[in-house]
Design an enzyme around this catalytic site. Sequence first.
Site, PDB file in Angstrom:
ATOM      1  N   GLY A  17     -21.038   1.775   5.756  1.00 31.91           N
ATOM      2  CA  GLY A  17     -20.737   1.984   4.347  1.00 31.91           C
ATOM      3  C   GLY A  17     -21.702   1.140   3.522  1.00 31.91           C
ATOM      4  N   ALA A  19     -21.692  -1.928   2.368  1.00 31.69           N
ATOM      5  CA  ALA A  19     -21.977  -3.307   2.775  1.00 31.69           C
ATOM      6  C   ALA A  19     -22.901  -3.332   3.999  1.00 31.69           C
ATOM      7  CB  ALA A  19     -20.684  -4.061   3.077  1.00 31.69           C
ATOM      8  N   ALA A  49     -15.687   7.140  -2.177  1.00 31.56           N
ATOM      9  CA  ALA A  49     -15.397   6.365  -3.396  1.00 31.56           C
ATOM     10  C   ALA A  49     -15.742   7.191  -4.630  1.00 31.56           C
ATOM     11  CB  ALA A  49     -16.199   5.063  -3.374  1.00 31.56           C
ATOM     12  N   GLN A  50     -14.761   7.350  -5.487  1.00 26.82           N
ATOM     13  CA  GLN A  50     -14.929   8.259  -6.622  1.00 26.82           C
ATOM     14  C   GLN A  50     -15.323   7.518  -7.883  1.00 26.82           C
ATOM     15  OE1 GLN A  50     -11.153  10.219  -7.025  1.00 26.82           O
ATOM     16  NE2 GLN A  50     -11.319  11.280  -5.075  1.00 26.82           N
ATOM     17  N   GLY A  51     -14.344   6.709  -8.393  1.00 30.28           N
ATOM     18  CA  GLY A  51     -14.397   6.162  -9.742  1.00 30.28           C
ATOM     19  C   GLY A  51     -15.718   5.566 -10.113  1.00 30.28           C
ATOM     20  N   GLY A  52     -16.191   4.605  -9.324  1.00 30.48           N
ATOM     21  CA  GLY A  52     -17.496   4.065  -9.635  1.00 30.48           C
ATOM     22  C   GLY A  52     -17.710   2.646  -9.212  1.00 30.48           C
ATOM     23  N   GLU A 116     -11.741   1.831 -16.718  1.00 29.14           N
ATOM     24  CA  GLU A 116     -10.646   1.942 -15.740  1.00 29.14           C
ATOM     25  C   GLU A 116      -9.645   0.839 -16.025  1.00 29.14           C
ATOM     26  OE1 GLU A 116     -11.948   2.279 -11.654  1.00 29.14           O
ATOM     27  OE2 GLU A 116     -13.064   4.090 -12.077  1.00 29.14           O
ATOM     28  N   HIS A 233      -2.883   2.256  -4.554  1.00 26.65           N
ATOM     29  CA  HIS A 233      -3.433   2.998  -5.708  1.00 26.65           C
ATOM     30  C   HIS A 233      -2.303   3.835  -6.287  1.00 26.65           C
ATOM     31  CE1 HIS A 233      -5.979   5.512  -8.189  1.00 26.65           C
ATOM     32  NE2 HIS A 233      -7.012   4.744  -7.892  1.00 26.65           N
ATOM     33  N   ARG A 279      -3.355  -2.138 -11.472  1.00 20.72           N
ATOM     34  CA  ARG A 279      -2.846  -1.143 -10.511  1.00 20.72           C
ATOM     35  C   ARG A 279      -1.483  -1.476  -9.940  1.00 20.72           C
ATOM     36  NH1 ARG A 279      -8.253   0.538  -7.171  1.00 20.72           N
ATOM     37  NH2 ARG A 279      -9.053   1.732  -8.908  1.00 20.72           N
ATOM     38  N   HIS A 340      -4.435   1.629  -0.445  1.00 22.57           N
ATOM     39  CA  HIS A 340      -5.793   1.977  -0.891  1.00 22.57           C
ATOM     40  C   HIS A 340      -6.841   0.951  -0.474  1.00 22.57           C
ATOM     41  CE1 HIS A 340      -8.810   3.789  -3.429  1.00 22.57           C
ATOM     42  NE2 HIS A 340      -8.943   2.696  -4.170  1.00 22.57           N
ATOM     43  N   ARG A 375      -7.287  -6.407  -6.599  1.00 21.73           N
ATOM     44  CA  ARG A 375      -8.678  -6.121  -6.978  1.00 21.73           C
ATOM     45  C   ARG A 375      -8.764  -5.340  -8.286  1.00 21.73           C
ATOM     46  NH1 ARG A 375     -11.697  -1.619  -6.195  1.00 21.73           N
ATOM     47  NH2 ARG A 375     -10.145  -0.725  -4.801  1.00 21.73           N
ATOM     48  N   LEU A 381     -17.115  -1.383  -4.577  1.00 20.55           N
ATOM     49  CA  LEU A 381     -18.492  -0.997  -4.225  1.00 20.55           C
ATOM     50  C   LEU A 381     -19.433  -2.141  -4.590  1.00 20.55           C
ATOM     51  CD1 LEU A 381     -18.719   2.782  -5.315  1.00 20.55           C
ATOM     52  CD2 LEU A 381     -18.692   1.891  -2.993  1.00 20.55           C
TER      53      LEU A 381
HETATM   54  C1  SIN Z   1     -10.692   5.081  -8.237  1.00 12.94           C
HETATM   55  O1  SIN Z   1     -11.611   5.853  -8.482  1.00 12.94           O
HETATM   56  O2  SIN Z   1      -9.631   5.052  -8.843  1.00 12.94           O
HETATM   57  C2  SIN Z   1     -10.872   4.134  -7.103  1.00 12.94           C
HETATM   58  C3  SIN Z   1     -11.894   3.156  -7.425  1.00 12.94           C
HETATM   59  C4  SIN Z   1     -11.507   1.845  -6.865  1.00 12.94           C
HETATM   60  O3  SIN Z   1     -10.636   1.764  -6.010  1.00 12.94           O
HETATM   61  O4  SIN Z   1     -12.043   0.850  -7.331  1.00 12.94           O
END
Ligand code: SIN
Length: 535
Positions: A17, A19, A49-52, A116, A233, A279, A340, A375, A381
């Site tokens: 991944g 790292a 990994a979606q969000g960023g 976010e 999550h 979260r 998550h 976190r 990431l």
């Molecule tokens: C998300 O896209 O909600 C996940 C991103 C993350 O876990 O930091």
Amino acid sequence: MSANDPIQVDFAVVGCGIAGLRAAIALGEAGSVLVLAKDALTESATEYAQGGIAAALSDDDEVTLHEQDTLAAGDGLCNLEAVRVLVQEGPRYIQELIDWGTRFDRAGTRLAFTREGAHSRSRVLHAQGDSTGREISRALFARASAIRKIRFCPHAFTTELLCEEGRVVGLRFLDEASGTLRTVRARAVLLATGGLGQVYSETTNPEVATGDGMAIAYDAGAVLSDLEFVQFHPTALAVKGAPRFLLSEALRGEGGVLRNAVLERFMKRYHAAQELAPRDIVARAIVSEMQRTGTEFVYLDLTHLGSSFLRKRFPRIYETCLRYGLDIGEDLVPVRPAAHYAMGGVRTDLWGRTSLPGLYAAGETASTGVHGANRLASNSLLEGLVFGARAGQAMVEDVCSRKSSISKLAGSKHKTARANPVKGNPARHAAPEREPRFRKIQQILWRQVGIIRNGTDLEQAIATLRAMEIERPTAPSRAACELYNVWVLGQLIARCALARKESRGSHYRSDYPIRNDEEFARHSVVQRDREVGFA
Ligand code: SIN
């Protein structure tokens, strides 16, 4: 050289991944590197990994604000020095990713940032809408493939670390193609195998996330830390028969709202930031609404954002939900929390060094204390990138300072490849058939070591898990090793959660609902054959 001869390299990296890849790039400048992946090269949490990736790069942002948000989310348990490294060095490493060809989304010519939960600024970079990890991974593989000394070995499951006189000197892996066990001897070994979400029956993590790096480090005698802190999550897809596919927090960042069974927008009763609260707060609020209304999900309402915006901004999520019969621009989406992210892992210093000489860890496998008890979204990431690079640097420096010469990649008949990953799937791979004991462990963890915990449940979970008496496999198969690893880690999470008699961040105890700084503003530590302690 026969297939039984050890493979000799300067550096072994387990996991590819963000790292592992970033570390391999740092290492490949100095010596021979073998990167092992237990599945296809792209099958890692990074790929999904979606969000960023968060960094203070926008005009109205500052690293001190990113630092403050990270510390606030961590609920009094972050290692301040690690946070400073993350937020201060993050922008430089992201610029490097851009220089290496990562195409982050832009608004015109400028980088586009989204918001976010628990971020005071819009600072989350994304790529292809909701495929940020995949794009970063593509760029890192391209970079790594230009470095001659890096070789990749897919479908190679690392079963154990080799130790001599207290030092890690290599590892053993199961070569899935031939079914044989192979030995790698290395001057330094990095564990970057990602997280442990598969310990839980409800998880957003890919099937490969069975905590292997943490489990083999524990077996070898390394110190692990903060394992009780598992982030749930808030919004995983809750459709019968579908995997718990992640519905990125960025959907709420773009205006998505949560509604309960009677369609009330309930988050205003729980936190001023409503859907963008930390979260743990959103996840517990959802559990409480599900209990109050007797339902198994709440709804994520995106309908006011419109299908055409959603299809463009979140193409992967849009298409995946469509496959399960939901048009997220028109339908309310059933969601519920799922495991998550592991804040804890193999305890390291700021350079990835573990308690065992020769052994390093980075990314979700490691515990630098950077995330504290919870976190901040999209810091993972970034963590993999920054601390992966630092671990690589430290491995080179440490090996050089031991005056052991860096070799050329030793000849070996074992089949390795230059980086040429196959494309991953848009959604998760279909679940492998897990054996009943694996499912039993997942259920115990979900029911008794989940979002809301108490001493009685935790004691019961530990007793039931212990009674399962799963042996360390002697003739290893990947399935047998994964079963053993989740069994070991399930017990460790439960033991650390029992020892922490307070509520903090993602760890909530209904019998100790208050944060107790006097006794517990410390990290849990655990090591083979020792009780859980705090340091
Ligand atoms: C998300 O896209 O909600 C996940 C991103 C993350 O876990 O930091």
